[in-house]
Design a protein around this motif. Structure first.
Motif: not given
Length: 313
Positions: A225-253
């Motif tokens: 969808l959008l060209p990424l700069e190399l400096s954005q990749i660590p942040t996006l991967f970190s956001v994914f990891s934290f969001a995925w972790l919350m989706g795994l451990i938080i009940p209800g969904a």
């Protein structure tokens, strides 16, 4: 008292699900015009196809990690059969309660002649190791400032202690005595002979690889969808990891639907990224993830129908 606790647990799930759904719907309402303006070029569709294949590979790899756990406990089942069970039952996590996939795997292993105790422990260890891998990435990302969370320092310290406890808990010197203790609680089954000789923390590395594959699928969805700069990749991967972790451990969904999206949107809203791309990328990745799981389950079921796989050695 038990009925009251069940009612509270049921209500809490719906409150969490309702709150995350409201947050997501409001975000789409405020930015839907920007989201509809996002266009996918032919090159972008190719990248999305690659993201789908990598996400499919991630689910297969995760199944191999689970089969490795079962083999570490010397269960009388084949790896191909266990992988088939894992992929087929994976879709059951989207059922209400978010435990259908666990029940399906435990039941399948037990009916195939495996240990009920080990089957139960395997479905407990797998998400624990997944969560530990995602938490380690999140901890490092937060420490170097890639993502910002509102967690207090004491909470991070508690979670770090839990992370160490998981590593120690899967060591044979600790896990084997635990198995013997549990076997005494189930005298009708001869479980006391079940031991492990290998440190199961090796499977933590397997879950890190799983997280890297899932994160790569997420990054490729963004790149479509959008060209990424190399400096954005660590942040996006970190956001994914934290969001995925919350989706795994938080009940209800079920399957983390809603929680993952809400956390990812909240974290990415503070980044220098277009709102429309944020919503489109997160929605696209959810569809890719579900489609990859459906394809994996379909392939596993089809192979089992045309080429039956024996569950025993």
């Amino acid at each position: 008292m038990k009925k009251f606790l069940l009612a509270v647990k049921f209500s809490l799930r719906w409150i969490i699900f309702g709150g995350t759904l409201f947050f997501i719907l409001k975000a789409f309402k405020d930015n839907w015009q920007n989201a509809t303006e996002v266009k996918i070029e032919p090159r972008g569709w190719i990248i999305l196809a690659i993201a789908l294949m990598i996400t499919l590979l991630a689910h297969i790899w995760s199944g191999l990690v689970w089969t490795g756990l079962l083999k570490a406990f010397k269960q009388p089942i084949t790896r191909k059969w266990a992988l088939q069970v894992y992929l087929i039952t994976n879709l059951a996590k989207y059922l209400p309660g978010n435990v259908g996939h666990f029940y399906g795997r435990i039941s399948a292993v037990y009916q195939a002649g495996g240990s009920l105790q080990v089957a139960s422990m395997s479905v407990l260890l797998e998400p624990l190791l997944m969560a530990a891998a995602a938490f380690l990435v999140t901890l490092l990302a937060s420490a170097i400032g890639l993502i910002k969370t509102n967690f207090s320092p004491w909470l991070w310290q508690v979670n770090f202690i839990l992370l160490i406890a998981i590593f120690l808990g899967v060591h044979p010197k600790i896990l084997n005595p635990s198995l013997k203790f549990l076997s005494r609680l189930k005298s009708q089954e001869k479980e006391s002979t079940i031991t492990i000789e290998r440190n199961l923390s090796i499977y933590f590395l397997g879950e890190i690889i799983f997280l890297l594959l899932r994160g790569s699928g997420f990054l490729l969805t963004w790149m479509a969808l959008l060209p990424l700069e190399l400096s954005q990749i660590p942040t996006l991967f970190s956001v994914f990891s934290f969001a995925w972790l919350m989706g795994l451990i938080i009940p209800g969904a079920p399957g983390g639907i809603g929680v993952f999206e809400a956390v990812a949107i909240a974290l990415l809203s503070g980044q220098q990224l277009p709102k429309g791309v944020i919503l489109s990328a997160i929605a696209s990745y959810r569809m890719i993830s579900i489609l990859a799981e459906a394809i994996a389950a379909g392939l596993a079921w089809s192979i089992g129908q045309f080429f039956p796989i024996n569950s025993r050695w």
